[in-house]
Design a protein around this motif. Structure first.
Motif, PDB file in Angstrom:
ATOM      1  N   GLU A  25       0.855  -1.184   0.000  1.00 19.13           N
ATOM      2  CA  GLU A  25       0.000   0.000   0.000  1.00 19.13           C
ATOM      3  C   GLU A  25       0.889   1.231   0.000  1.00 19.13           C
ATOM      4  OE1 GLU A  25      -2.823   0.241   3.253  1.00 19.13           O
ATOM      5  OE2 GLU A  25      -3.824   1.966   2.334  1.00 19.13           O
TER       6      GLU A  25
ATOM      7  N   SER B 176      -0.275   7.057   2.757  1.00 16.95           N
ATOM      8  CA  SER B 176      -1.317   8.020   2.406  1.00 16.95           C
ATOM      9  C   SER B 176      -0.763   9.412   2.071  1.00 16.95           C
ATOM     10  CB  SER B 176      -2.347   8.032   3.532  1.00 16.95           C
ATOM     11  OG  SER B 176      -2.748   9.314   3.848  1.00 16.95           O
TER      12      SER B 176
ATOM     13  N   LEU C 296       0.997   9.218  -1.236  1.00 16.22           N
ATOM     14  CA  LEU C 296       0.022   9.106  -2.325  1.00 16.22           C
ATOM     15  C   LEU C 296      -0.469  10.491  -2.750  1.00 16.22           C
ATOM     16  CD1 LEU C 296      -1.862   7.040  -3.929  1.00 16.22           C
ATOM     17  CD2 LEU C 296      -3.543   7.517  -2.164  1.00 16.22           C
ATOM     18  N   LEU C 297      -0.795  11.331  -1.762  1.00 16.32           N
ATOM     19  CA  LEU C 297      -1.280  12.678  -2.074  1.00 16.32           C
ATOM     20  C   LEU C 297      -0.190  13.479  -2.790  1.00 16.32           C
ATOM     21  CD1 LEU C 297      -3.492  14.841  -1.859  1.00 16.32           C
ATOM     22  CD2 LEU C 297      -2.458  15.531   0.319  1.00 16.32           C
TER      23      LEU C 297
ATOM     24  N   ARG D 215      -0.442  14.996  -6.591  1.00 14.00           N
ATOM     25  CA  ARG D 215      -0.289  16.443  -6.806  1.00 14.00           C
ATOM     26  C   ARG D 215       0.831  16.703  -7.810  1.00 14.00           C
ATOM     27  NH1 ARG D 215      -3.548  19.488  -4.422  1.00 14.00           N
ATOM     28  NH2 ARG D 215      -4.159  19.321  -2.242  1.00 14.00           N
TER      29      ARG D 215
ATOM     30  N   ASN E  75      -7.935   0.552  -9.068  1.00  9.97           N
ATOM     31  CA  ASN E  75      -8.782   1.731  -9.245  1.00  9.97           C
ATOM     32  C   ASN E  75      -8.322   2.659 -10.356  1.00  9.97           C
ATOM     33  OD1 ASN E  75     -11.001   1.634  -7.394  1.00  9.97           O
ATOM     34  ND2 ASN E  75      -9.493   1.703  -5.743  1.00  9.97           N
TER      35      ASN E  75
ATOM     36  N   ARG F 180     -11.822  17.395  -5.100  1.00  3.87           N
ATOM     37  CA  ARG F 180     -11.116  16.796  -6.245  1.00  3.87           C
ATOM     38  C   ARG F 180     -11.523  15.328  -6.352  1.00  3.87           C
ATOM     39  NH1 ARG F 180      -8.363  20.107  -9.562  1.00  3.87           N
ATOM     40  NH2 ARG F 180      -6.808  18.488  -9.913  1.00  3.87           N
TER      41      ARG F 180
ATOM     42  N   LYS G  80     -13.215  16.692 -12.944  1.00  2.00           N
ATOM     43  CA  LYS G  80     -12.118  16.406 -12.028  1.00  2.00           C
ATOM     44  C   LYS G  80     -12.349  17.044 -10.679  1.00  2.00           C
ATOM     45  CE  LYS G  80      -8.103  16.148 -15.099  1.00  2.00           C
ATOM     46  NZ  LYS G  80      -6.743  16.621 -15.332  1.00  2.00           N
TER      47      LYS G  80
ATOM     48  N   PHE H 200     -10.094   1.631   1.954  1.00  2.00           N
ATOM     49  CA  PHE H 200      -9.158   1.902   0.863  1.00  2.00           C
ATOM     50  C   PHE H 200      -9.515   3.151   0.056  1.00  2.00           C
ATOM     51  CE2 PHE H 200      -8.347  -2.575   1.855  1.00  2.00           C
ATOM     52  CZ  PHE H 200      -6.991  -2.467   2.137  1.00  2.00           C
TER      53      PHE H 200
ATOM     54  N   ASN I  68      -8.869   7.225   0.503  1.00  2.00           N
ATOM     55  CA  ASN I  68      -8.219   8.271   1.280  1.00  2.00           C
ATOM     56  C   ASN I  68      -8.882   9.602   0.968  1.00  2.00           C
ATOM     57  OD1 ASN I  68      -6.125   6.590   2.395  1.00  2.00           O
ATOM     58  ND2 ASN I  68      -5.171   6.616   0.387  1.00  2.00           N
TER      59      ASN I  68
ATOM     60  N   TYR J 258      -8.538  13.757   2.009  1.00  2.00           N
ATOM     61  CA  TYR J 258      -7.664  14.756   2.629  1.00  2.00           C
ATOM     62  C   TYR J 258      -8.400  16.096   2.668  1.00  2.00           C
ATOM     63  CZ  TYR J 258      -4.337  11.282   0.825  1.00  2.00           C
ATOM     64  OH  TYR J 258      -3.683  10.111   0.504  1.00  2.00           O
TER      65      TYR J 258
ATOM     66  N   ASP K 226      -4.792  18.867   2.493  1.00  2.00           N
ATOM     67  CA  ASP K 226      -3.599  18.010   2.465  1.00  2.00           C
ATOM     68  C   ASP K 226      -3.407  17.136   3.708  1.00  2.00           C
ATOM     69  OD1 ASP K 226      -3.210  19.169   0.048  1.00  2.00           O
ATOM     70  OD2 ASP K 226      -1.268  20.098   0.526  1.00  2.00           O
ATOM     71  N   GLU K 227      -4.353  17.175   4.637  1.00  2.00           N
ATOM     72  CA  GLU K 227      -4.220  16.321   5.828  1.00  2.00           C
ATOM     73  C   GLU K 227      -5.198  15.152   5.690  1.00  2.00           C
ATOM     74  OE1 GLU K 227      -2.612  15.508   9.678  1.00  2.00           O
ATOM     75  OE2 GLU K 227      -2.176  17.334   8.539  1.00  2.00           O
ATOM     76  N   ASP K 228      -4.689  13.937   5.902  1.00  2.00           N
ATOM     77  CA  ASP K 228      -5.543  12.747   5.851  1.00  2.00           C
ATOM     78  C   ASP K 228      -6.624  12.882   6.929  1.00  2.00           C
ATOM     79  OD1 ASP K 228      -6.631  10.124   6.138  1.00  2.00           O
ATOM     80  OD2 ASP K 228      -4.781   9.245   5.390  1.00  2.00           O
TER      81      ASP K 228
ATOM     82  N   GLN L  45      -9.973  22.749   0.638  1.00  2.00           N
ATOM     83  CA  GLN L  45      -9.932  21.846  -0.497  1.00  2.00           C
ATOM     84  C   GLN L  45      -9.923  20.408   0.012  1.00  2.00           C
ATOM     85  OE1 GLN L  45      -6.495  20.866  -2.926  1.00  2.00           O
ATOM     86  NE2 GLN L  45      -7.618  21.518  -4.760  1.00  2.00           N
TER      87      GLN L  45
ATOM     88  N   VAL M 275      -9.590  16.427  -1.141  1.00  2.00           N
ATOM     89  CA  VAL M 275      -9.091  15.553  -2.204  1.00  2.00           C
ATOM     90  C   VAL M 275      -9.482  14.120  -1.869  1.00  2.00           C
ATOM     91  CG1 VAL M 275      -7.025  14.661  -3.371  1.00  2.00           C
ATOM     92  CG2 VAL M 275      -7.128  17.068  -2.716  1.00  2.00           C
TER      93      VAL M 275
ATOM     94  N   LEU N  60      -8.758  10.236  -2.961  1.00  2.00           N
ATOM     95  CA  LEU N  60      -7.868   9.363  -3.738  1.00  2.00           C
ATOM     96  C   LEU N  60      -8.048   7.924  -3.285  1.00  2.00           C
ATOM     97  CD1 LEU N  60      -4.400  11.207  -3.733  1.00  2.00           C
ATOM     98  CD2 LEU N  60      -5.929  10.880  -5.680  1.00  2.00           C
ATOM     99  N   PRO N  61      -8.355   7.034  -4.203  1.00  2.27           N
ATOM    100  CA  PRO N  61      -8.397   5.630  -3.808  1.00  2.27           C
ATOM    101  C   PRO N  61      -6.984   5.170  -3.446  1.00  2.27           C
ATOM    102  CG  PRO N  61      -8.882   5.874  -6.166  1.00  2.27           C
ATOM    103  CD  PRO N  61      -8.628   7.240  -5.627  1.00  2.27           C
ATOM    104  N   ALA N  62      -6.878   4.298  -2.467  1.00  5.96           N
ATOM    105  CA  ALA N  62      -5.574   3.758  -2.109  1.00  5.96           C
ATOM    106  C   ALA N  62      -4.985   3.041  -3.314  1.00  5.96           C
ATOM    107  CB  ALA N  62      -5.725   2.776  -0.958  1.00  5.96           C
TER     108      ALA N  62
END
Lengths: 159, 94
Positions: free
Chosen positions: A54, A57, A60-61, A65, A97, B6, B19, B59, B61, B63, B66-68, B84, B86, B88-90
């Motif tokens: 994995e 996290s 990943l961001l 970006r 995905n 996003r 998007k 699975f 994510n 944010y 920018d913080e999870d 903002q 965001v 995002l799939p893991a």
């Protein structure tokens, strides 16, 4: 078909061997919509596991970006299997995905961290359906202006 | 108040291929409900009900700035005007 240049192919194999017996993972980025696997990005396997991978996290961001800023997308998503064949597991299929990506699997089960051949296979995974595709390794990717050609030997000026 | 969300490729079928969409809500869970009202079906891809309680899918994510959100209270994470978000799939597998 997936076309990789030799150095990207070798880089993925070296990463998989280095991280064995844990699974290695990463992507190859390329300009959006081009299907050109240009830029190898090794990722840390946050799971640090021989049976799971994995992306972290926060990594990943940052990765997405960065891809956005460069107008790139993940052309290839790769990971290794360290004890089983280079075929997507049920988990791999369930968590796939990126319908536009080539999913590359490398198996290091035979030689582990040592030199020697690996299984290196590529798949499309869309809506749970797995389709294997050929992998062609070229000295360098064809010039952007010409259509992809698996027989390209590259231009000596780009080497 | 408006928050930019996003949307990852895999969920763009729900947003007419956009998007990024706008949504309202003071918490992530309110924001997701607002998203669902404009993009039906998307909520089910983000949250799941387990043992009677609703939580973010393992699975996926999310944010906020920018913080999870797992470090911000999960679905209770506060969201405010101009933030903002965001999704995002893991990238994960076995």
């Amino acid at each position: 078909m997936l076309i990789l240049d030799r150095s990207t192919y070798d880089g993925i194999v070296a990463h998989a061997k280095r991280d064995h017996p844990d699974e290695a993972c990463g992507i190859v980025a390329g300009p959006e919509g081009t299907d050109r696997a240009e830029r190898l990005v090794e990722m840390v396997n946050a799971a640090g596991s021989p049976t799971f991978y994995e992306f972290d996290s926060a990594d990943l961001l940052r990765l997405y970006r960065d891809l956005d800023d460069r107008d790139e997308e993940p052309v290839v998503i790769y990971h290794s299997h360290t004890a089983t064949e280079a075929y997507p597991s049920r988990t791999d299929i369930g968590l796939a995905n990126e319908p536009g990506a080539h999913y590359v699997l490398v198996s290091t089960r035979e030689h582990g961290n040592n030199d020697g051949p690996v299984e290196f296979r590529s798949y499309r995974i869309v809506d749970g359906e797995v389709t294997e595709e050929d992998v062609t390794v070229v000295d360098s990717l064809p010039a952007t202006t010409s259509p992809a050609s698996p027989t390209s030997q590259g231009d000596p000026d780009d080497r | 108040m408006t928050v930019e969300v996003r949307i990852p490729t895999i969920l763009r079928p729900y947003t007419g291929d956009r998007k990024s969409v706008e949504a309202d809500g003071a918490s992530l869970s309110a924001l997701i409900d607002d998203l669902e009202s404009n993009h039906p079906g998307i909520k089910e891809r983000l949250v799941e009900t387990k043992d009677g309680s609703v939580d973010l899918r393992r699975f996926v994510n999310v944010y906020v700035n920018d913080e999870d959100v797992r470090f911000l209270g999960g679905l209770d994470a506060p969201v405010s005007d101009g933030d903002q978000v965001v999704v995002l799939p893991a990238v994960a597998g076995g």
